[in-house]
Design an enzyme around this catalytic site. Structure first.
Site: not given
Ligand code: RIB
Ligand code: CA
Length: 314
Positions: A11, A16, A40, A124, A165-166, A239-240
């Site tokens: 996303d 990403d 996102n 991701t 979040f994901n 993160h990703d």
């Molecule tokens: O919490 C972080 C994740 O949520 C990452 O993948 C960021 O790109 C969002 O998608």
């Molecule tokens: Ca992401």
């Protein structure tokens, strides 16, 4: 060297975008396609962003748009971090890379069914596309070599105290994916929050001086600023790309088998990845959860990945 075949479901999203950069040129990875989901930002933005990144880096990888929202809950986005486009910061040239006509879910199903069971699905973003594919065509389950996801945490979240979040963006989808029975590697906030992109990291990557490193610097300019504004981080947690770094060098992560269940019932903890780190429930493990990261090795992998684009400039 046998390549790891992957579908990257994402996303974009600044982090990403870096994951795409690393996956698209690594000699040990065959990126079969990039599938995109709302997360996102809206799907309209995230699919466009994936195309922009791949066009910028001359990567001939097809992009497929997937689900425009979660299975059950209302859609949430992360504009506070990624901006109104989902990839605020860099200035991209006119977008000429096309979006594939095939729906991402259908691409996943077709590609997995045609495979020899040797495809790793990397997610991701919210896991909506993969969950839909599993529900629409359960025969793909045995064809998934493994799922490597950025998401969740065995400590606390980044949307609520409980949820990352994901996962919370489509907890029902995560529940379907975590319950599919295939091997899962969960790369959660516990390790990605150690991959902090401090100014000296941005400076280090900027010295590479190619298209990919220039894009990295432009992406981090926005991403690190908003991460500081929202969370107070001195460097944005990248993160990703940790998922891709793990595929490139599994030793970058320390994993622990755990029974992981997604909380769908609670109000205050909805979307939590309940990770049974100490086996209290005496249930079989359902995922390998990342509990530590070799941060130096991670940044070395990122630098090596960005340097692979220098040959474009020769
Ligand atoms: O919490 C972080 C994740 O949520 C990452 O993948 C960021 O790109 C969002 O998608
Ligand atoms: Ca992401």
């Amino acid at each position: 060297m046998e390549k790891t075949k992957i579908i990257l479901d994402c996303d974009p999203g600044h982090d990403d975008a870096v994951a795409i950069l690393l996956a698209a040129r690594d000699p040990g990875i065959e990126l079969l396609g990039v599938t995109v989901v709302a997360g996102n930002q809206t799907l309209e933005n995230t699919q466009r962003n994936a195309r922009k990144v791949l066009q910028w880096c001359n990567c001939d990888v097809p992009v497929y748009a997937g689900c425009p929202g979660p299975l059950v809950r209302e859609k949430i986005i992360a504009a506070d971090i990624h901006g109104s486009t989902g990839l605020d910061g860099p200035v991209f040239p006119e977008l000429t890379k096309p979006l594939e006509n095939e729906h991402a879910v259908m691409f996943m199903i077709r590609t997995l069914l045609e495979s020899q069971g040797d495809i790793t699905v990397v997610t991701t973003g919210p896991m909506t596309n993969l969950a839909m594919a599993i529900r629409l065509e359960p025969r793909i389950i045995e064809k998934i070599r493994r799922i490597v996801l950025m998401g969740g945490s065995y400590t606390n979240g980044n949307v609520t105290p409980a949820a990352e979040f994901n996962i919370i963006a489509d907890a029902e989808a995560a529940h379907i994916c975590f319950g599919c029975g295939r091997p899962i590697v969960m790369v959660g906030l516990d390790v990605t929050r150690k991959a902090l992109c401090y100014p000296e990291i941005v400076e280090r990557m900027g010295k590479i001086g190619n298209r990919a490193s220039d894009l990295f610097v432009a992406l981090m300019g926005h991403f690190c600023r908003t991460q500081k504004e929202v969370f107070g981080w001195e460097g944005g947690p990248l993160h990703d790309p940790v998922t891709i770094a793990y595929l490139i060098d599994p030793s970058v992560l320390t994993l622990k088998p755990m029974n992981v269940q997604i909380d769908l019932r609670s109000t205050i903890s909805y979307g939590r990845t309940n990770c049974d780190a100490f086996g209290y429930l005496q249930l079989p493990p359902t995922a390998e959860v990342a509990v530590d990261i070799d941060v130096q090795r991670f940044w070395d992998i990122v630098e090596t990945g960005l340097r692979r684009y220098s040959e474009d400039d020769t």
